[in-house]
Design an enzyme around this catalytic site. Structure first.
Site, mmCIF file in Angstrom:
data_model
loop_
_atom_site.group_PDB
_atom_site.id
_atom_site.type_symbol
_atom_site.label_atom_id
_atom_site.label_comp_id
_atom_site.label_asym_id
_atom_site.label_seq_id
_atom_site.Cartn_x
_atom_site.Cartn_y
_atom_site.Cartn_z
ATOM 1 N N PHE A 122 0.888 -1.168 0.000
ATOM 2 C CA PHE A 122 0.000 0.000 0.000
ATOM 3 C C PHE A 122 0.919 1.209 0.000
ATOM 4 O O PHE A 122 1.616 1.465 0.988
ATOM 5 C CB PHE A 122 -0.861 -0.043 1.269
ATOM 6 C CG PHE A 122 -1.701 1.183 1.529
ATOM 7 C CD1 PHE A 122 -3.037 1.232 1.126
ATOM 8 C CD2 PHE A 122 -1.177 2.294 2.190
ATOM 9 C CE1 PHE A 122 -3.814 2.352 1.389
ATOM 10 C CE2 PHE A 122 -1.955 3.418 2.450
ATOM 11 C CZ PHE A 122 -3.271 3.441 2.048
ATOM 12 N N SER A 131 2.898 13.185 6.422
ATOM 13 C CA SER A 131 1.625 13.565 7.054
ATOM 14 C C SER A 131 0.729 14.286 6.056
ATOM 15 O O SER A 131 -0.492 14.127 6.076
ATOM 16 C CB SER A 131 1.900 14.485 8.258
ATOM 17 O OG SER A 131 2.654 13.809 9.221
ATOM 18 N N ASN A 239 -8.714 4.670 8.214
ATOM 19 C CA ASN A 239 -9.511 4.748 9.450
ATOM 20 C C ASN A 239 -9.492 3.409 10.192
ATOM 21 O O ASN A 239 -9.200 3.352 11.388
ATOM 22 C CB ASN A 239 -10.949 5.166 9.115
ATOM 23 C CG ASN A 239 -11.717 5.582 10.347
ATOM 24 O OD1 ASN A 239 -11.169 6.261 11.216
ATOM 25 N ND2 ASN A 239 -12.945 5.157 10.437
ATOM 26 N N GLN A 278 7.934 -1.617 46.471
ATOM 27 C CA GLN A 278 6.835 -0.705 46.116
ATOM 28 C C GLN A 278 7.080 0.006 44.784
ATOM 29 O O GLN A 278 6.154 0.211 43.992
ATOM 30 C CB GLN A 278 6.630 0.333 47.226
ATOM 31 C CG GLN A 278 6.017 -0.268 48.481
ATOM 32 C CD GLN A 278 5.909 0.736 49.605
ATOM 33 O OE1 GLN A 278 6.574 1.765 49.602
ATOM 34 N NE2 GLN A 278 5.081 0.428 50.581
ATOM 35 N N GLY A 338 15.522 -4.087 34.260
ATOM 36 C CA GLY A 338 16.906 -3.659 34.449
ATOM 37 C C GLY A 338 17.724 -3.945 33.198
ATOM 38 O O GLY A 338 17.213 -3.846 32.072
ATOM 39 N N GLU A 362 -0.053 5.580 9.771
ATOM 40 C CA GLU A 362 -1.513 5.785 9.802
ATOM 41 C C GLU A 362 -1.866 7.098 10.505
ATOM 42 O O GLU A 362 -2.918 7.220 11.121
ATOM 43 C CB GLU A 362 -2.239 4.624 10.514
ATOM 44 C CG GLU A 362 -1.698 3.253 10.224
ATOM 45 C CD GLU A 362 -2.415 2.528 9.106
ATOM 46 O OE1 GLU A 362 -3.342 3.100 8.516
ATOM 47 O OE2 GLU A 362 -2.002 1.391 8.810
HETATM 48 C C1 LIG Z 1 7.400 1.325 10.085
HETATM 49 C C2 LIG Z 1 6.638 2.175 9.124
HETATM 50 C C3 LIG Z 1 5.811 1.570 8.183
HETATM 51 C C4 LIG Z 1 5.117 2.362 7.262
HETATM 52 N N1 LIG Z 1 4.370 1.753 6.293
HETATM 53 C C5 LIG Z 1 3.801 2.507 5.312
HETATM 54 C C6 LIG Z 1 3.126 1.884 4.218
HETATM 55 O O1 LIG Z 1 3.032 0.644 4.136
HETATM 56 N N2 LIG Z 1 2.577 2.671 3.255
HETATM 57 C C7 LIG Z 1 2.668 4.041 3.308
HETATM 58 O O2 LIG Z 1 2.153 4.693 2.404
HETATM 59 N N3 LIG Z 1 3.323 4.656 4.331
HETATM 60 C C8 LIG Z 1 3.894 3.935 5.327
HETATM 61 N N4 LIG Z 1 4.571 4.536 6.359
HETATM 62 C C9 LIG Z 1 4.696 5.986 6.350
HETATM 63 C C10 LIG Z 1 3.913 6.679 7.457
HETATM 64 O O3 LIG Z 1 2.550 6.704 7.146
HETATM 65 C C11 LIG Z 1 4.537 8.086 7.633
HETATM 66 O O4 LIG Z 1 5.820 7.900 8.191
HETATM 67 C C12 LIG Z 1 3.690 8.977 8.519
HETATM 68 O O5 LIG Z 1 2.484 9.320 7.893
HETATM 69 C C13 LIG Z 1 4.433 10.270 8.886
HETATM 70 O O6 LIG Z 1 4.996 10.876 7.767
HETATM 71 P P1 LIG Z 1 6.543 11.291 7.804
HETATM 72 O O7 LIG Z 1 7.324 10.130 8.301
HETATM 73 O O8 LIG Z 1 6.890 11.858 6.478
HETATM 74 O O9 LIG Z 1 6.662 12.433 8.920
HETATM 75 P P2 LIG Z 1 6.353 13.992 8.719
HETATM 76 O O10 LIG Z 1 5.019 14.195 8.117
HETATM 77 O O11 LIG Z 1 7.527 14.650 8.064
HETATM 78 O O12 LIG Z 1 6.279 14.461 10.245
HETATM 79 C C14 LIG Z 1 7.449 14.683 11.054
HETATM 80 C C15 LIG Z 1 6.979 15.239 12.402
HETATM 81 O O13 LIG Z 1 6.244 16.463 12.202
HETATM 82 C C16 LIG Z 1 4.951 16.349 12.757
HETATM 83 N N5 LIG Z 1 3.996 17.091 11.926
HETATM 84 C C17 LIG Z 1 3.795 16.998 10.572
HETATM 85 N N6 LIG Z 1 2.832 17.833 10.177
HETATM 86 C C18 LIG Z 1 2.379 18.447 11.303
HETATM 87 C C19 LIG Z 1 1.365 19.413 11.569
HETATM 88 N N7 LIG Z 1 0.575 19.917 10.601
HETATM 89 N N8 LIG Z 1 1.204 19.848 12.845
HETATM 90 C C20 LIG Z 1 1.960 19.333 13.858
HETATM 91 N N9 LIG Z 1 2.930 18.424 13.669
HETATM 92 C C21 LIG Z 1 3.131 17.983 12.411
HETATM 93 C C22 LIG Z 1 4.657 14.848 12.783
HETATM 94 O O14 LIG Z 1 3.679 14.518 13.750
HETATM 95 C C23 LIG Z 1 6.030 14.296 13.133
HETATM 96 O O15 LIG Z 1 6.224 14.408 14.520
HETATM 97 C C24 LIG Z 1 5.250 3.781 7.309
HETATM 98 C C25 LIG Z 1 6.063 4.373 8.266
HETATM 99 C C26 LIG Z 1 6.757 3.584 9.157
HETATM 100 C C27 LIG Z 1 7.654 4.268 10.171
#
Ligand SMILES: Cc1cc2nc3c(=O)[nH]c(=O)nc-3n(C[C@H](O)[C@H](O)[C@H](O)COP(=O)(O)OP(=O)(O)OC[C@H]3O[C@@H](n4cnc5c(N)ncnc54)[C@H](O)[C@@H]3O)c2cc1C
Length: 383
Positions: A122, A131, A239, A278, A338, A362
């Site tokens: 996907f 994002s 979703n 504790q 530990g 996601e």
């Molecule tokens: C193990 C793994 C498997 C994955 N598998 C798939 C897959 O099969 N198919 C696929 O299509 N994708 C996949 N992904 C991608 C995943 O969906 C993205 O990594 C994710 O959506 C975040 O995008 P980015 O890594 O580019 O981070 P960025 O969007 O660059 O974000 C970096 C930081 O900025 C923050 N940020 C970004 N925009 C905003 C905003 N407007 N306001 C506040 N904070 C913000 C984010 O929360 C994050 O902390 C995978 C990722 C990983 C790590």
């Protein structure tokens, strides 16, 4: 009957847990170390309802209620993060092809996915579009009989082990007019593309791949759904993907709890079991509380969908809370252990790495907060 689950739901949980403990758990350490995955066992795993449960019976699936699918994901997360993410992606692919595929596409892609004979990726995320997925730049330019695709995707789960996938690309006409983000079925047997693994921290038995498309031809018959309808299709799947990730995180927190109890009741220091201190009890109780509260939110989201609601708010909140809680639970579990918790022979070393994934794909935790903020306050803080 428990407060949360019916007798039938509890029986499902117990039978899936017993199957995973017996058949899969003994294989986990070797596969994680070798960075391999037991693809050949997936048909047996799907017989429990994984992947097949999300597809209507009329299309060859098992059509489970969302609460049953949530229980399955919780148990997968308790057993093995790499399994949980693999069945999650295969389930997303199956649901999208079931929802939008033509009869010919379902025959070619859905039926073999449900049988565990074909595996699909996907691919939404790009180097410049994470994002902000809607800003993706991969282009599918119209040509005679199909499209010429150029661009790249990153972090695509298990693309190395798959022989087709769903690609989200921007269709442009021969005059370069933008026709919108569209889902395309890309079959390795007919479309050449590059794929390589990007070494990564969590989920060591999966690959996290870069896909490259360099004048790749995709036939017109492989358009999935409507031209320009790709983002709606992808986001619809995301979703349920959020709920699946949330429930996987609940299972991971549960595993942290069980392993912490096992360890602190067996190991002694200062002449007593760790469990008698504790401060150790405080850590174990916090893990238990995070696990139970996460479970409540996850089941609530599943019940909302089963009641016919979209469940977007509930799935976002579950993804946010369960993902962050799993990170905290794994940190505490490691501390209870530990030095042993940092050693690869302890499962909590893997739980700690895998928990870091729960807050990113996601939709990151921050993106979930923005969705929830918009729902509560009526204002988008996204841009
Ligand atoms: C193990 C793994 C498997 C994955 N598998 C798939 C897959 O099969 N198919 C696929 O299509 N994708 C996949 N992904 C991608 C995943 O969906 C993205 O990594 C994710 O959506 C975040 O995008 P980015 O890594 O580019 O981070 P960025 O969007 O660059 O974000 C970096 C930081 O900025 C923050 N940020 C970004 N925009 C905003 C905003 N407007 N306001 C506040 N904070 C913000 C984010 O929360 C994050 O902390 C995978 C990722 C990983 C790590």
């Amino acid at each position: 009957m428990s407060a949360l689950l019916s007798g039938e739901e509890l029986a499902l949980r117990d039978s899936v847990r017993a199957f995973l403990d017996r058949k899969i758990a003994p294989l986990v350490r070797d596969h994680e170390q070798a960075h391999t995955f037991p693809w050949d066992l997936l048909p047996e795993v799907y017989a429990c309802g994984y992947v097949r449960g999300g597809v209507p019976e009329a299309l060859g699936g098992d059509e489970f209620p969302m609460i049953a699918q949530a229980i399955l994901m919780e148990e997968a997360g308790r057993c093995w993060g790499s399994l949980r993410t693999t069945v999650n992606v295969q389930g997303m692919v199956a649901r999208i092809v079931a929802a939008a595929g033509t009869a010919e596409q379902r025959e070619r892609f859905l039926a073999p996915v449900l049988a565990g004979r074909r595996f699909g990726w996907f691919a939404l995320t790009e180097p410049g579009a994470g994002s902000d997925a809607g800003s993706l730049r991969t282009r599918a330019k119209r040509t005679a009989g199909g499209f010429i695709v150029n661009g790249s995707k990153i972090y695509i789960t298990n693309a190395l082990g798959c022989d087709f996938g769903i690609l989200f690309a921007r269709v442009v006409g021969e005059d370069d007019a933008d026709e919108g983000v569209t889902a395309l079925l890309v079959d390795r047997a007919e479309s050449a593309y590059g794929v390589h693994d990007i070494p990564h921290m969590p989920l060591r038995a999966t690959t996290s791949c870069e896909l490259t498309f360099d004048d790749t031809f995709v036939p017109e018959t492989n358009v999935l759904g409507e031209i320009g309808g790709g983002l709606a299709l992808g986001m619809g799947a995301v979703n349920v993907g959020r709920l699946n990730m949330a429930m996987g995180a609940v299972g991971l927190s549960q595993a942290c709890l069980e392993e912490s109890i096992r360890f602190c009741t067996q190991r002694e220091q200062f002449g007593k079991p760790l469990a008698a201190f504790q401060l150790v009890q405080q850590m174990v109780v916090e893990i238990a509380t995070l696990t139970e509260t996460s479970r409540l939110l996850g089941y609530q989201a599943a019940r909302a969908i089963d009641a016919g609601e979209p469940g977007r708010y509930e799935c976002s909140m579950a993804k946010l809370y369960c993902g962050e809680s799993a990170g905290r639970a794994a940190t505490l579990a490691l501390q209870v252990h530990g030095g042993a918790g940092l050693m690869e022979e302890s499962p909590v070393e893997r739980y700690f790495r895998d928990a870091r994934e729960a807050t990113i794909p996601e939709g990151t935790s921050q993106i979930q907060i923005l969705h929830l903020g918009k729902a509560l306050l009526g204002q988008s803080a996204m841009r």
